[in-house]
Design an enzyme around this catalytic site. Structure first.
Site, PDB file in Angstrom:
ATOM      1  N   ASP A 174      -2.946  -0.893   8.463  1.00  0.00           N
ATOM      2  CA  ASP A 174      -1.814   0.215   9.223  1.00  0.00           C
ATOM      3  C   ASP A 174      -1.559  -0.131  10.729  1.00  0.00           C
ATOM      4  O   ASP A 174      -1.336  -1.289  10.613  1.00  0.00           O
ATOM      5  CB  ASP A 174      -2.614   1.966   9.606  1.00  0.00           C
ATOM      6  CG  ASP A 174      -3.325   2.062   8.067  1.00  0.00           C
ATOM      7  OD1 ASP A 174      -3.181   2.299   7.064  1.00  0.00           O
ATOM      8  OD2 ASP A 174      -4.069   2.965   8.548  1.00  0.00           O
TER       9      ASP A 174
ATOM     10  N   GLU B 108      -4.199  14.530   5.057  1.00  0.00           N
ATOM     11  CA  GLU B 108      -3.352  14.155   4.753  1.00  0.00           C
ATOM     12  C   GLU B 108      -3.052  14.907   3.169  1.00  0.00           C
ATOM     13  O   GLU B 108      -4.362  15.591   2.814  1.00  0.00           O
ATOM     14  CB  GLU B 108      -3.339  12.640   3.494  1.00  0.00           C
ATOM     15  CG  GLU B 108      -2.880  11.982   4.072  1.00  0.00           C
ATOM     16  CD  GLU B 108      -3.361  10.481   4.261  1.00  0.00           C
ATOM     17  OE1 GLU B 108      -2.228   9.379   4.189  1.00  0.00           O
ATOM     18  OE2 GLU B 108      -4.341   9.985   3.351  1.00  0.00           O
TER      19      GLU B 108
ATOM     20  N   ARG C  36      -7.294  16.488   1.916  1.00  0.00           N
ATOM     21  CA  ARG C  36      -8.044  15.098   2.056  1.00  0.00           C
ATOM     22  C   ARG C  36      -9.022  16.185   2.799  1.00  0.00           C
ATOM     23  O   ARG C  36      -8.516  16.507   4.139  1.00  0.00           O
ATOM     24  CB  ARG C  36      -7.369  14.271   2.642  1.00  0.00           C
ATOM     25  CG  ARG C  36      -8.407  13.122   3.357  1.00  0.00           C
ATOM     26  CD  ARG C  36      -7.932  12.520   3.281  1.00  0.00           C
ATOM     27  NE  ARG C  36      -8.526  10.666   4.168  1.00  0.00           N
ATOM     28  CZ  ARG C  36      -8.023   9.681   4.261  1.00  0.00           C
ATOM     29  NH1 ARG C  36      -6.758   9.813   4.471  1.00  0.00           N
ATOM     30  NH2 ARG C  36      -8.843   8.601   5.295  1.00  0.00           N
TER      31      ARG C  36
ATOM     32  N   TYR D 225      -5.077   5.092  -3.029  1.00  0.00           N
ATOM     33  CA  TYR D 225      -3.664   6.838  -2.705  1.00  0.00           C
ATOM     34  C   TYR D 225      -3.372   6.223  -4.442  1.00  0.00           C
ATOM     35  O   TYR D 225      -3.041   5.038  -5.037  1.00  0.00           O
ATOM     36  CB  TYR D 225      -2.705   6.900  -1.784  1.00  0.00           C
ATOM     37  CG  TYR D 225      -3.050   7.008  -0.554  1.00  0.00           C
ATOM     38  CD1 TYR D 225      -4.300   6.288  -0.382  1.00  0.00           C
ATOM     39  CD2 TYR D 225      -2.176   6.956   0.689  1.00  0.00           C
ATOM     40  CE1 TYR D 225      -5.146   6.863   1.044  1.00  0.00           C
ATOM     41  CE2 TYR D 225      -3.334   7.016   1.837  1.00  0.00           C
ATOM     42  CZ  TYR D 225      -3.570   6.950   2.064  1.00  0.00           C
ATOM     43  OH  TYR D 225      -4.299   6.918   3.513  1.00  0.00           O
TER      44      TYR D 225
ATOM     45  N   ARG E  76       1.062  -1.063  -0.089  1.00  0.00           N
ATOM     46  CA  ARG E  76       0.309   0.002  -0.372  1.00  0.00           C
ATOM     47  C   ARG E  76       0.741   0.993  -0.519  1.00  0.00           C
ATOM     48  O   ARG E  76       2.028   1.238   0.277  1.00  0.00           O
ATOM     49  CB  ARG E  76      -0.631   0.371   1.213  1.00  0.00           C
ATOM     50  CG  ARG E  76      -2.206  -1.456   0.755  1.00  0.00           C
ATOM     51  CD  ARG E  76      -3.871   0.077   1.646  1.00  0.00           C
ATOM     52  NE  ARG E  76      -3.717   1.598   1.621  1.00  0.00           N
ATOM     53  CZ  ARG E  76      -4.288   2.260   1.679  1.00  0.00           C
ATOM     54  NH1 ARG E  76      -4.847   2.182   3.610  1.00  0.00           N
ATOM     55  NH2 ARG E  76      -4.536   3.363   1.568  1.00  0.00           N
TER      56      ARG E  76
END
Length: 397
Positions: A60, A252, A268, A362, A36
């Site tokens: 995460d 972000e 974002r 992303y 990722r």
């Protein structure tokens, strides 16, 4: 001027953009089970560096995560195998993620900002600057003088997240900037998202790369505000300084230098209201003018990327005002990977086409010279995909 308050037009039927495409990582293959969080940079001479997380799971940190990279020597047409950017300490449970690449051509250096986690992630990390504290989620920068073949690593936790102001923070993945115009030409700039303590004091000056504050701290339980800011360096990354934060619900963040040397920040929306937030800086990221929501940018709350298509174009050249933007152009879901373009320094934007018609997370867009561009994106922790688009591959060229 950057204009606000547009009613978004209905999304048109967009063409699917096709170019020279490669899957750089696939779930179940290579050194990690999943991948990722993407970063991409053009190192010059046709050499590209793509970096991303290798993950034990799709989750995460604090799940096990390390940094890997792949390299192209022909502008993205073919790619070499996996390389380790920063290896993990599995026994000690030290994890690294969220890469962002800042290329300093003048010094022959490449910097990669990233997160350093142990036992906690962003949602429950404790405030602090001690990277040995297992409850602190820190920041680091890796530096290479040989095009990313070898790296040295150092902490920037104390600079990025002083506990009097910020509980925790992380560098936004993708790319940072080297400014090319005006009195701060040569400055390196890396965007950050921080969980600021409500009532915390404002920034003051900097000394020898260390950031000072006015010492005011928040009362326990007073709440937090997610804000954007940057770290910047005027000495090729020897020392880093923290700029003032901007906005609320600024998560972000991606940044781009405009033709007049100002920086446009595009964030974002942490509240996930279906659009993105913007700000402008006239002093190289030290302070910002908050411009709020810009409804031109339809977005579900996902990381995205800004870039100048012709970064070497000088003021007065119309190409200097051409900007690119990639994101998932849907107000609710991470789908419809869209390339958008501005021809007027970000005042107005028009979607160009879809580089990913399905689901995506992303994305990063970077100029590759001669009007060509490269786009790197991730699909649900399953694949990391890259495409090179020549000028003739873009509608309206």
């Amino acid at each position: 001027m950057i204009r606000l308050g547009h009613d978004p037009s209905p999304t048109p039927e967009l063409p699917v953009l096709t170019g020279a495409s490669t899957v750089l990582a696939r779930s179940g293959e290579g050194p990690w089970p999943r991948y990722r969080i993407v970063a991409l940079a053009d190192l010059g001479g046709g050499e590209l560096l793509a970096a991303f997380d290798g993950r034990e799971t799709g989750q995460d940190v604090p799940d096990p995560t390390g940094l890997v990279q792949r390299r192209s020597l022909d502008g993205g047409l073919t790619w070499e195998g996996f390389e380790t950017l920063r290896d993990v300490d599995r026994a000690g449970r030290h994890w690294y993620c969220d890469p962002s690449i800042v290329v300093d051509e003048a010094a022959g250096r490449v910097h990669v900002f990233h997160t350093h986690a142990k036992d906690r992630g962003v949602w429950d990390a404790a405030a602090g600057t001690d990277d040995a504290d297992r409850d602190v989620m820190g920041s680091a920068v890796s530096t290479s003088t040989d095009g990313g073949r070898t790296w040295t690593h150092r902490s920037v936790t104390a600079i990025a997240a002083p506990p009097a102001l910020i509980r925790t923070a992380f560098p936004t993945s993708g790319t940072g900037l080297r400014l090319r115009q005006g009195p701060r030409a040569g400055r390196l700039v890396q965007p950050y998202a921080g969980w600021f303590l409500a009532g915390a004091g404002a920034d003051t000056g900097t000394t020898d790369g260390e950031v000072t504050t006015d010492g005011e701290s928040a009362a326990d339980g007073a709440g937090e505000v997610v804000r954007s800011y940057v770290l910047w360096s005027d000495d090729h990354g020897e020392t880093w300084h923290r700029g003032e934060p901007v906005g609320e619900d600024m998560d972000e963040t991606t940044i781009v230098e405009l033709s007049d040397g100002r920086i446009l920040l595009n964030s974002r929306d942490h509240a996930r209201g279906g659009h993105r937030r913007i700000a402008l800086s006239s002093d190289g990221g030290e302070t910002w003018e908050d411009r709020g929501i810009d409804e031109q940018f339809v977005d579900p709350g996902n990381n995205a990327q800004l870039a100048r298509r012709f970064p070497e174009a000088q003021p007065g050249d119309p190409r200097a005002q051409e900007l690119l933007f990639t994101n998932s152009r849907d107000p609710y879901a991470r789908r419809l990977g869209t390339l958008s373009r501005s021809l007027d320094d970000g005042a107005t934007w028009e979607p160009v086409g879809l580089f990913e018609p399905g689901n995506l997370d992303y994305s990063v867009v970077q100029p590759l010279g001669g009007g060509a561009i490269g786009i790197l994106w991730e699909v649900e922790a399953r694949e990391i995909r890259f495409t090179r688009l020549e000028a003739e591959d873009l509608p309206g060229e």
